[in-house]
Design an enzyme around this catalytic site. Structure first.
Site, short mmCIF file in Angstrom:
data_model
loop_
_atom_site.label_atom_id
_atom_site.label_comp_id
_atom_site.label_asym_id
_atom_site.label_seq_id
_atom_site.Cartn_x
_atom_site.Cartn_y
_atom_site.Cartn_z
N ASN A 220 28.26 -10.07 44.67
CA ASN A 220 28.70 -8.89 43.86
C ASN A 220 28.25 -7.95 44.44
O ASN A 220 28.87 -6.56 44.34
CB ASN A 220 28.39 -9.00 42.35
CG ASN A 220 29.67 -9.79 41.61
OD1 ASN A 220 30.57 -9.79 42.00
ND2 ASN A 220 29.28 -10.56 40.38
N GLU B 105 26.83 -14.37 34.78
CA GLU B 105 25.75 -15.27 35.21
C GLU B 105 24.55 -15.30 34.05
O GLU B 105 24.48 -14.43 33.21
CB GLU B 105 25.25 -14.97 36.40
CG GLU B 105 26.37 -14.78 37.28
CD GLU B 105 25.88 -14.41 38.87
OE1 GLU B 105 24.64 -14.52 38.95
OE2 GLU B 105 26.70 -14.45 39.67
N PHE C 2 26.50 -17.65 40.41
CA PHE C 2 25.58 -16.91 41.27
C PHE C 2 26.14 -15.61 41.66
O PHE C 2 25.72 -15.37 42.91
CB PHE C 2 24.97 -17.86 42.45
CG PHE C 2 25.53 -19.54 41.97
CD1 PHE C 2 24.88 -20.05 40.99
CD2 PHE C 2 26.30 -19.99 42.90
CE1 PHE C 2 24.78 -21.23 40.64
CE2 PHE C 2 26.39 -21.58 42.43
CZ PHE C 2 25.86 -22.14 41.27
N CYS C 3 26.73 -14.80 41.21
CA CYS C 3 27.19 -13.47 41.47
C CYS C 3 28.03 -13.40 42.88
O CYS C 3 28.10 -12.68 43.70
CB CYS C 3 26.04 -12.66 41.86
SG CYS C 3 25.31 -11.59 40.26
N ASN C 4 28.87 -14.92 42.92
CA ASN C 4 29.75 -14.83 44.13
C ASN C 4 31.14 -15.18 43.69
O ASN C 4 31.38 -16.34 43.92
CB ASN C 4 29.15 -15.64 45.09
CG ASN C 4 29.71 -15.78 46.65
OD1 ASN C 4 30.85 -15.29 46.71
ND2 ASN C 4 28.82 -16.02 47.37
#
Length: 824
Positions: A137, A431, A442-444
């Protein structure tokens, strides 16, 4: 030696454990990570661990040297400048980057480095920001700068193949997603001239799947963009490349002499655990000179005049971009981390972590349920031809039940913590970091949606349904909303990997000999379907009544107590709220259990005592002792409440009792109602209101069920009050209450709302005024009282009020009353 480890070493012994290093992995763990005794840490992608010897060197350094502010000319300042200069060179050496070509700019982290590039990049309406779907992100956030300046942005997927006509060189194929732009008219006013600067961003390692992108992408994009973006208006122009190496460079070398990226961002706690809050931007000199710095600060200017528009910026790249005083003590600490990494060497670290990752992946894929169904779905496709340079030490996956439905990642998190396995929980775009084999996305978000097969409509429908960051909705519409992730670091061991595999096998794999009378784990249907259990000859009686006036504080017992439309009168009618608006509970403030309460119904007084306060507090709740304000609106578990606050004297007392500033609130109104179903003997249906409870008005616990639990626990004996029940009953077989649909206590009717989902709260116990935490009794309950992610013990009840208008004295419960259940 364990036969399983012998088998592992036969396959991986040449790569595992640093056989040719200064220390073996067992020596490293014994001397540098003693604090991990009994703990399995598998979140190195989130934050790897610092070595204890590393920290001893840091402390010795800081304790024996004097480092002053580098923006001065004292001896201590010169010493700092020397250390910072050496640290910059160590960073460049780590990436084999010549100081003639690259500069190291220290930032507050990798995110700050990415933000610096985004806000200073020379965007124009001819520019483009291109990025792989697999990106953090913090990389996606650069898009906001591009779009706000009229530039275009789009995500891509990349595939590769060998081009034999060009000497087996890699040929890249780009699949482009939709172009994003905020000012279409502005773009179409003129044709692209080819003079714009474009930025391409990709991670050296995807923190969701572990995919390591080929670093050859740097040269391919910079030198061959016309071919791979053929037909696109952005194929011309000057392309610059940014690599997010925050995760990848901890276990893989990035050689900038071979792969001359324009920008590389790193975070030092991902490399060697400490320091946090420090990262770096490694920038090519010619690329850095194109960045447009707007803000200036102390340290970045040679001169400025306060009352006129004059500023002379510093010329050195590092000084130009490092606003304010750098975190020089943290910078001084990184050399000790690099010393540790360099002693092991990066190739050895890569081989070691790869051996563990390969082993765990192999073991997970081999797990089968009793019916032959696979347990684990891994999110890695070896069949897709992506621009791949191997796989990092990350495994993302989800687990399935025998009927092919999904175990939620929150269930994995809860059970892992009971096994002393540190995971991390996350879901798509939103998250929650708890330090466990990570669960979620995982911020993806791009990689998560790609591997989980979540469409735009899936994501939007989840959000519209109220699915937000850190919530408990881990399976939505039959699809997992996130994944579990385990990741390994240079200090991870075979024993860590084996314990994790054993945990998955014992907690989630259904085997024929595991099914027992009370064993709920394998069966998708609830234990409630087992039917009513027998009552003992003597019947079932109410053993005790406990009221908890203040949420999460200690309660008191009564021989009899009145009922109201909220349950037991005055139960959970008050709570404590911090000055920042957080509701205080024992999960956050365990000392709250030391605050004792009692109520005198005749005087209308709530008495409160604490070992931290000399005086006993008295609150007259029948008179208007509140300060008159009713504007305290707040939410608990998604429900809106309105509370009345008290004067400063009351709040000061509670602040001293809990050790932090807080205020006392009394529930004056709630929109949290329960629709009652008709109970035998009731005259009409009305609504029951909830005070500050989590789920229901009452929690009922059976003494026989607690006895059965204690028979299964070898380490401790649990008192029924550990579960904070309102009602304790005696008589009947263990868990007979599971099958009750309704019950009468005396003349009062109650409806069961199902089992109570237990959490870590029941593992806290007050011993001599000190809060102690263990894994019991939750760990034992998880072994036989688990249903679809919930660990159930006790039942929740709703009082079926006979009158719409609350009658405080007409309906009472009394210890000794007989209980008459009506089972399913």
């Amino acid at each position: 030696m364990d036969p399983n480890k012998e088998e592992f070493l036969k396959e991986f012994g040449a790569d595992y454990g640093y056989p040719n290093g200064p220390k073996t992995i067992d020596e490293i763990r014994a001397t540098e990570f003693k604090r991990l005794n009994g703990l399995v840490y598998l979140d190195h992608a989130g934050a790897t661990l610092y070595s204890e010897l590393q920290m001893e060197a840091v402390f010795k350094d800081l304790a024996t040297n004097v480092y002053g502010n580098p923006h001065s000319q004292s001896d201590s300042s010169y010493a700092t400048c020397d250390i910072v200069r050496e640290a910059r060179q160590q960073v460049l050496d780590y990436f084999n980057a010549s100081p003639k070509e690259y500069k190291c700019i220290f930032t507050s982290g990798a995110t700050a480095a990415l933000k610096l590039v985004g806000e200073a990049f020379p965007w124009s309406d001819q520019s483009c920001f291109m990025y792989t779907m697999e990106n953090h992100n913090s990389v996606l956030g650069i898009r906001e700068y591009a779009l706000s300046q009229g530039s275009a942005a789009f995500a891509i997927d990349i595939e590769e193949s060998l081009d034999h006509s060009r000497g087996n060189l890699m040929s890249v194929k780009v699949s482009q997603h939709q172009i994003q732009r905020r000012n279409e008219a502005r773009f179409f006013e003129k044709e692209p001239t080819g003079g714009a600067y474009n930025l391409f961003a990709f991670p050296s390692e995807c923190n969701f799947s572990g995919l390591r992108f080929s670093l050859d992408l740097v040269k391919i994009i910079k030198e061959d963009s016309d071919r791979i973006l053929e037909g696109s208006p952005f194929c011309s122009g000057r392309w610059m490349v940014l690599i997010d190496a925050a995760k990848g460079c901890a276990t893989q070398t990035l050689d900038l002499s071979k792969h001359p990226a324009d920008f590389v961002v790193i975070s030092f706690y991902k490399l060697f655990g400490y320091p946090t809050g420090l990262g770096a931007l490694i920038a090519r000199n010619d690329a850095a000179k194109l960045l447009k710095k707007t803000y200036f600060s102390g340290g970045t200017v040679a001169a400025s005049i306060a009352d006129t528009d004059f500023i002379k910026r510093r010329q050195e790249i590092e000084e130009l971009f490092e606003d304010g005083t750098t975190s020089f003590l943290s910078i001084a600490s990184i050399r000790h981390g690099f010393k540790m990494l360099n002693s092991l060497t990066m190739p050895s670290i890569s081989r070691h972590t790869t051996s563990l990752t390969t082993y765990v992946r192999k073991m997970l894929l081999a797990l089968k349920h009793e019916n032959g169904a696979s347990v684990c779905t891994l999110y890695r496709s070896d069949n897709v031809k992506v621009v791949c340079h191997g796989w990092g030490p990350i495994i993302s996956f989800n687990l399935r039940r025998p009927d092919n439905s999904w175990f939620g990642y929150r269930e994995v998190e809860k059970l892992a913590s009971l096994s002393q396995i540190q995971l991390r929980v996350r879901n798509i775009e939103w998250e929650r970091t708890l330090g466990f084999p990570q669960t979620g996305c995982f911020c993806n978000p791009g990689a998560c949606a790609k591997y989980l097969g979540l469409s735009h409509s899936d994501l939007l429908s989840n959000i519209e349904a109220g699915h937000v960051c850190w919530d408990d909705y881990d399976v939505v519409n039959g699809k997992p909303a996130g994944a579990v992730r385990v990741s390994f670091g240079y200090m991870s061991t075979y024993e860590d990997a084996k314990k994790f595999i054993d945990f998955v096998r014992t907690s989630f794999v259904s085997l024929p000999n595991q099914i027992g009378r009370y064993h709920l784990r394998e069966r998708p249907s609830s234990f409630l379907n087992e039917g009513p259990r027998k009552l003992l000859a003597g019947g079932v009686f109410l053993k005790s009544i406990t009221i908890y006036p203040i949420k999460s504080c200690a309660g008191f017992s009564a021989a009899s107590w009145p009922l109201s439309s909220t349950g037991l009168q005055y139960d959970r009618e008050w709570l404590l709220k911090s000055l920042t608006g957080d509701i205080l509970t024992q999960k956050k403030v365990p000392e709250m259990c030391l605050i004792s309460t009692s109520i005198d119904l005749h005087q209308g007084i709530l008495f409160v005592e604490s070992p931290r306060c000399k005086e006993r507090l008295q609150i007259n709740f029948k008179s208007n002792t509140c300060n008159g304000s009713t504007g305290e609106d707040f939410h608990i578990h998604g429900q809106r409440y309105e509370g009345r606050s008290y004067n400063n004297e009351v709040n000061i007392w509670f602040s001293q009792a809990v050790g932090q500033p807080c205020c006392l609130l009394r529930c004056s109104m709630s929109n949290y109602y329960l629709n009652n179903s008709r109970c035998v003997g009731m005259r009409r249906d009305v609504q029951s209101r909830l005070n500050f409870v989590n789920e229901a008005q009452f929690l009922l616990i059976s003494k026989e069920s607690v006895s059965d639990l204690n028979d299964r626990i070898s380490s401790i004996q649990v008192n029924p009050m550990r579960f904070r029940p309102n009602l304790v009953i005696s008589g009947g077989e263990p868990y007979a209450e599971d099958g009750w649909r309704t019950l009468k206590i005396g003349d009062n009717c109650f409806t069961s709302q199902g089992g109570c989902n237990r959490c870590q709260m029941i593992n806290l116990v007050n011993e001599g005024g000190q809060m102690q935490k263990s894994n019991e009794p939750l760990a034992t309950l998880a072994s036989y009282r688990r249903v679809k992610g919930k660990i159930l013990f006790g039942i929740l009840l709703r009082y079926e009020t006979a009158d719409e208008v609350e009658q405080e004295t007409n309906s009472w419960l009394q210890v000794g009353q007989e209980i008459h259940p009506n089972s399913f």
